[in-house]
Design an enzyme around this catalytic site. Structure first.
Site, PDB file in Angstrom:
ATOM      1  N   CYS A 103     -20.494  -0.569  -3.186  1.00 54.03           N
ATOM      2  CA  CYS A 103     -20.518  -1.384  -4.406  1.00 54.03           C
ATOM      3  C   CYS A 103     -21.785  -1.218  -5.234  1.00 54.03           C
ATOM      4  CB  CYS A 103     -20.328  -2.861  -4.048  1.00 54.03           C
ATOM      5  SG  CYS A 103     -18.658  -3.272  -3.519  1.00 54.03           S
ATOM      6  N   LYS A 159      -1.244   2.775   7.038  1.00 52.08           N
ATOM      7  CA  LYS A 159      -2.062   1.574   6.870  1.00 52.08           C
ATOM      8  C   LYS A 159      -1.200   0.319   6.969  1.00 52.08           C
ATOM      9  CE  LYS A 159      -5.374   1.846   3.832  1.00 52.08           C
ATOM     10  NZ  LYS A 159      -6.104   1.855   2.527  1.00 52.08           N
ATOM     11  N   ASP A 215       0.855  -1.170   0.000  1.00 51.29           N
ATOM     12  CA  ASP A 215       0.000   0.000   0.000  1.00 51.29           C
ATOM     13  C   ASP A 215       0.896   1.225   0.000  1.00 51.29           C
ATOM     14  OD1 ASP A 215      -3.248   0.240   0.748  1.00 51.29           O
ATOM     15  OD2 ASP A 215      -2.082   2.084   0.968  1.00 51.29           O
ATOM     16  N   LEU A 263     -35.688 -10.192  -0.355  1.00 54.07           N
ATOM     17  CA  LEU A 263     -37.053  -9.745  -0.577  1.00 54.07           C
ATOM     18  C   LEU A 263     -37.619  -9.067   0.680  1.00 54.07           C
ATOM     19  CD1 LEU A 263     -38.804 -12.553  -2.677  1.00 54.07           C
ATOM     20  CD2 LEU A 263     -38.052 -10.296  -3.423  1.00 54.07           C
ATOM     21  N   LEU A 315     -17.147 -10.410  -2.610  1.00 56.43           N
ATOM     22  CA  LEU A 315     -17.193 -10.369  -1.147  1.00 56.43           C
ATOM     23  C   LEU A 315     -18.439  -9.656  -0.649  1.00 56.43           C
ATOM     24  CD1 LEU A 315     -13.515  -9.498  -0.172  1.00 56.43           C
ATOM     25  CD2 LEU A 315     -14.519 -11.684  -0.817  1.00 56.43           C
ATOM     26  N   LYS A 352     -22.696   2.415  -6.930  1.00 54.92           N
ATOM     27  CA  LYS A 352     -21.728   2.896  -7.928  1.00 54.92           C
ATOM     28  C   LYS A 352     -21.544   1.885  -9.050  1.00 54.92           C
ATOM     29  CE  LYS A 352     -17.597   0.640  -6.761  1.00 54.92           C
ATOM     30  NZ  LYS A 352     -16.565   0.045  -7.641  1.00 54.92           N
ATOM     31  N   THR A 355     -12.135   1.253  -7.140  1.00 55.36           N
ATOM     32  CA  THR A 355     -12.614   1.848  -8.398  1.00 55.36           C
ATOM     33  C   THR A 355     -13.900   2.624  -8.087  1.00 55.36           C
ATOM     34  OG1 THR A 355     -13.726  -0.251  -8.926  1.00 55.36           O
ATOM     35  CG2 THR A 355     -11.595   0.168  -9.975  1.00 55.36           C
ATOM     36  N   LYS A 392     -25.204  -1.619   6.235  1.00 55.82           N
ATOM     37  CA  LYS A 392     -25.664  -2.976   6.540  1.00 55.82           C
ATOM     38  C   LYS A 392     -25.058  -3.390   7.869  1.00 55.82           C
ATOM     39  CE  LYS A 392     -23.786  -6.593   4.701  1.00 55.82           C
ATOM     40  NZ  LYS A 392     -23.328  -7.639   3.764  1.00 55.82           N
TER      41      LYS A 392
END
Length: 446
Positions: free
Chosen positions: A271, A37, A32, A261, A161, A274, A93, A334
């Protein structure tokens, strides 16, 4: 001789992939450009919350008792190029600012930095979600820049993932998809994924465009399913129906299935939103924009749910947020994550705050990230403290902790026992028996 693996980018995807590759028995070097990090990962700490990931890191980073020592980290591109046989590109991205299109700058920068240092045969494997057509272009660029020339190959191996299940999804994937263009790429990736394949994970070999399309297609289908049931919630509210019973009934059809549902305030995260927007943008560039026009409505339905939750809350407190106290349970997009990127919960909280409500938020893991995004919101250290004195309580992220709350205990500290369930995850009868007025999206009020 055993393959040596590198991972470029140590964010959510990269850190998980690096630790999992070490768990599968490979020597792994992660890179990185952020020294802080790297230092964090070397301490066995992660820059994000993901169940089981820190334990996996500490099982393989040198310096921990019983650690294998197979996992190391660096900021040096030269060290990375010299070390690795297979280089996984796991950089972000994001959506371009002010556009639907995908920002490829991090992927392109990784290729431009690595390729000139590749002096022996190597395989570069893209895992980032990219617009279809990117792999073919990057493969040519690798050959142009690498001293090893055509001995440097490219493959595309999309990630699938799920936040909260990333370790499991990497070690025991429900499928492995690779896009290759001949050469040794398939052989090398079969070696990398030999253990999951031996356990029964399907191994799907495709060309570059098909492999690139898999992730965006899967996310578009999932987003469509979520927005479909949310659209049905709108119809149920207009007609007096119950979207929970509707979902149960159609979910018994094996062609439809029960998963995803549950009507609510919609999807978010880094994710789905976008990815479907970038997919639409790329389809337009390819001249196939009409094929994906339905995704505009999928996106519209999803965003509309947030505004609808705000309107229901305003209605619940008498038509104006001025002078009202609103408790929000949930900040992450989430459960089992600290990710607040494009979080519907935090978006709703922010809208209410901007319209004059006094908002107090509690989330089991997302508080620090939420404060960075909305520092002007109020924050509490527990659900009980968040709801103290509240005129209305909003349940906006379906953490297990919230499902296990004692409604009677909360009723003793609120100003008015009124709850709006934005995730249809609480037990209405349990809350009503404790004296609460309970309302959920797409369900009858009584």
């Amino acid at each position: 001789m055993a393959l040596k693996i590198t991972v470029i980018g140590t964010g959510y995807l990269g850190a998980t992939h690096a630790a999992a590759m070490a768990e599968l028995g490979f020597e792994v070097l992660g890179l990185d450009i952020d020294p802080a990090k790297i230092a964090m990962l070397e301490r066995g700490e992660t820059p994000m919350y993901e169940p089981g990931l820190e334990e996996l890191l500490r099982a393989h980073v040198a310096g921990f008792e019983g650690a294998s020592g197979r996992l190391r980290f660096t900021t040096s591109w030269e060290e990375l190029a010299d070390f690795g046989d297979v280089h996984f590109v796991c950089v972000n991205t994001p959506q371009k600012h002010g556009e639907y299109a995908c920002d490829m700058s991090y992927v392109e920068s990784a290729v431009e930095s690595l390729a000139p240092l590749l002096r022996r045969p190597a395989l570069v494997v893209g895992k980032s979600t990219v617009p279809v057509g990117s792999a073919a272009r990057l493969a040519k660029r690798l050959v142009q820049l690498a001293p090893a020339g055509e001995d440097v190959e490219l493959a595309w191996n999309p990630e699938f993932l799920r936040e909260g299940f990333a370790v499991q999804d990497t070690l025991h994937p429900d499928r492995i998809v690779i896009g290759v263009d001949g050469g040794r790429a398939e052989e090398l990736l079969r070696e990398v994924y030999a253990k999951p394949v031996a356990e029964g994970s399907p191994f799907v070999v495709a060309d570059f465009p098909t492999a690139e399309l898999v992730k965006t297609s899967a996310n578009s289908f999932l987003a469509t399913k979520i927005s479909f049931i949310n659209a049905m919630a709108e119809v149920c509210e207009a007609a007096g129906g119950d979207v929970v019973k509707l979902a149960e009934a159609i979910g018994h059809d094996e062609r439809i299935g029960k998963k995803f549902l549950r009507a609510g305030i919609g999807f978010g995260g880094g994710c789905l939103p976008k990815d479907i927007r970038a997919f639409m943008a790329r389809a337009g560039e390819l001249g196939a924009d009409q094929a994906l026009t339905f995704l505009r409505e999928v996106d519209s339905i999803n965003m509309r749910r947030r505004g609808h939750m705000v309107e229901l809350t305003r209605e619940a407190v008498g038509g104006s947020f001025l002078g009202t106290r609103v408790a929000v349970l949930g900040a992450t997009f989430k459960p089992d994550s600290d990710d607040v990127r494009d979080s519907p919960a935090l978006n709703v909280a922010g809208q209410i705050h901007l319209q004059g409500g006094q908002v107090t938020v509690y989330d089991p893991k997302g508080m620090e990230n939420a404060r960075r995004v909305f520092p002007t919101l109020g924050y509490a250290d527990s659900a009980l403290e968040a709801v103290r004195g509240a005129d209305v309580v909003l349940h906006l992220t379906e953490w297990r902790e919230f499902r296990e709350l004692d409604p009677a205990a909360l009723a003793e500290v609120v100003a008015t026992p009124r709850i709006l369930d934005g995730r249809n995850a609480l037990d209405p009868e349990l809350w009503r028996k404790a004296g609460w007025t309970y309302r959920a999206l797409g369900r009858p009020q009584a």
